[in-house]
Design an enzyme around this catalytic site. Sequence first.
Site, PDB file in Angstrom:
ATOM      1  CG  HIS A  93      -1.615  -1.287   1.433  1.00  0.00           C
ATOM      2  ND1 HIS A  93      -1.137  -2.288   2.237  1.00  0.00           N
ATOM      3  CD2 HIS A  93      -2.746  -1.745   0.874  1.00  0.00           C
ATOM      4  CE1 HIS A  93      -1.953  -3.321   2.175  1.00  0.00           C
ATOM      5  NE2 HIS A  93      -2.928  -3.026   1.354  1.00  0.00           N
ATOM      6  CG  HIS A 143      -7.110   2.073   2.216  1.00  0.00           C
ATOM      7  ND1 HIS A 143      -5.931   1.934   1.538  1.00  0.00           N
ATOM      8  CD2 HIS A 143      -7.759   0.895   2.079  1.00  0.00           C
ATOM      9  CE1 HIS A 143      -5.876   0.717   1.008  1.00  0.00           C
ATOM     10  NE2 HIS A 143      -6.976   0.065   1.321  1.00  0.00           N
ATOM     11  CD  GLU A 145      -3.644   3.212  -2.972  1.00  0.00           C
ATOM     12  OE1 GLU A 145      -4.064   2.044  -3.019  1.00  0.00           O
ATOM     13  OE2 GLU A 145      -3.812   4.030  -3.892  1.00  0.00           O
ATOM     14  CB  THR A 183      -4.605   2.155  -6.952  1.00  0.00           C
ATOM     15  OG1 THR A 183      -4.522   1.465  -5.704  1.00  0.00           O
ATOM     16  CG2 THR A 183      -3.384   3.029  -7.161  1.00  0.00           C
ATOM     17  CB  SER A 285      -5.466  -8.762  -1.436  1.00  0.00           C
ATOM     18  OG  SER A 285      -6.754  -8.326  -1.063  1.00  0.00           O
TER      19      SER A 285
HETATM   20  S1  SF4 Z   1      -4.784  -3.507  -6.715  1.00  0.00           S
HETATM   21 FE1  SF4 Z   1      -3.673  -2.356  -8.313  1.00  0.00          FE
HETATM   22  S2  SF4 Z   1      -2.528  -0.786  -7.211  1.00  0.00           S
HETATM   23 FE2  SF4 Z   1      -3.187  -2.321  -5.705  1.00  0.00          FE
HETATM   24  S3  SF4 Z   1      -1.486  -3.771  -5.570  1.00  0.00           S
HETATM   25 FE3  SF4 Z   1      -2.871  -4.550  -7.141  1.00  0.00          FE
HETATM   26  S4  SF4 Z   1      -2.055  -3.711  -9.085  1.00  0.00           S
HETATM   27 FE4  SF4 Z   1      -1.176  -2.524  -7.426  1.00  0.00          FE
END
Ligand code: SF4
Length: 327
Positions: A93, A143, A145, A183, A285
Amino acid sequence: MDLPHTMTECADPAVDQTVMKVVLAQPRGFCAGVERAIEIVERALAKFGPPIYVRHEIVHNRHVVEDLRSRGAVFVDEISEVPDGAITVFSAHGVARKVQQSAANRALPVTDATCPLVAKVHSEGRRYAGQGREIVLIGHAGHAEVEGTIGQIDGRVYLVQTVEDVASLQVSDPDKLAYITQTTLSVDDTRGIIAALVERFPGIVGPDVRDICYATQNRQEAVRHLAEQVDVILVVGSRNSSNSNRLCEIGAELGRPSYLIDDASHLDPSWFKGIRAVGVTAGASAPEVLVKGVIDGLRKFGAIEIDTLAGTPEDVRFKLPTEVSDA
Ligand code: SF4
């Protein structure tokens, strides 16, 4: 245990149970940034041996974090919790400059697993700030990020989460503004917020929704296709995963009862009563092994056919940092 995140009420129980089909979204699950971050920790463990200290959960998935913890990763909130000299990894992040600075002050050996697409937003924000602009960051308060991005930019950063936030925003100079985005946002919601910003501050500059990453955009498009084919949507992902929550919200907005589940243990038979097709996707994730577990669980509830939708192919791969690339 976390309860599954129910986005809407359950489906119409009046429909007779016939044969339940499972439809899988494509693409789903791991993105290149998550694969890279996990690989960095795995390679660090292999090269240097445990313990490896990771600031913040390496990616927002409970199973991934628990697996790495069992192999010797130690997750900490603050750099002050890392012992002197210990191998340290920053999560996907990203982190604020003061975190980088406190690791540097202690000469900690750091490998940075910040996703390159998050790092790109950081440099964009710094570039705009260097032009003397104040920054509007579209993102979710608290968050990781967002905290990292705000902390990477010298100068004023305003966080907006909604169109209403735009209406109440007070800035120093409306002609010296730029916006950037987290993002993992909803593409549609973000377009609405950008339109409100442009209407209120016609001189504002920014990247439109291009900084919402490819993986987020592809998974959101895939869940829209999925919603056309199924009665109920399951999103495999953890509750603190921003992009997984957005997938669940999109399913619900399209009128499909949508549930965010960590794994098969969260499946509730009442969701599938009278259902003919259940859609499954996974946040960026969430590992595919959890999706497989959910499919196996659905078989127990009568699913006999598994289909995978066509979708946007992904072949993105990011380079590993040199510290671990030869591990
Ligand atoms: S969701 Fe997008 S910005 Fe986040 S880790 Fe994956 S590729 Fe990178």
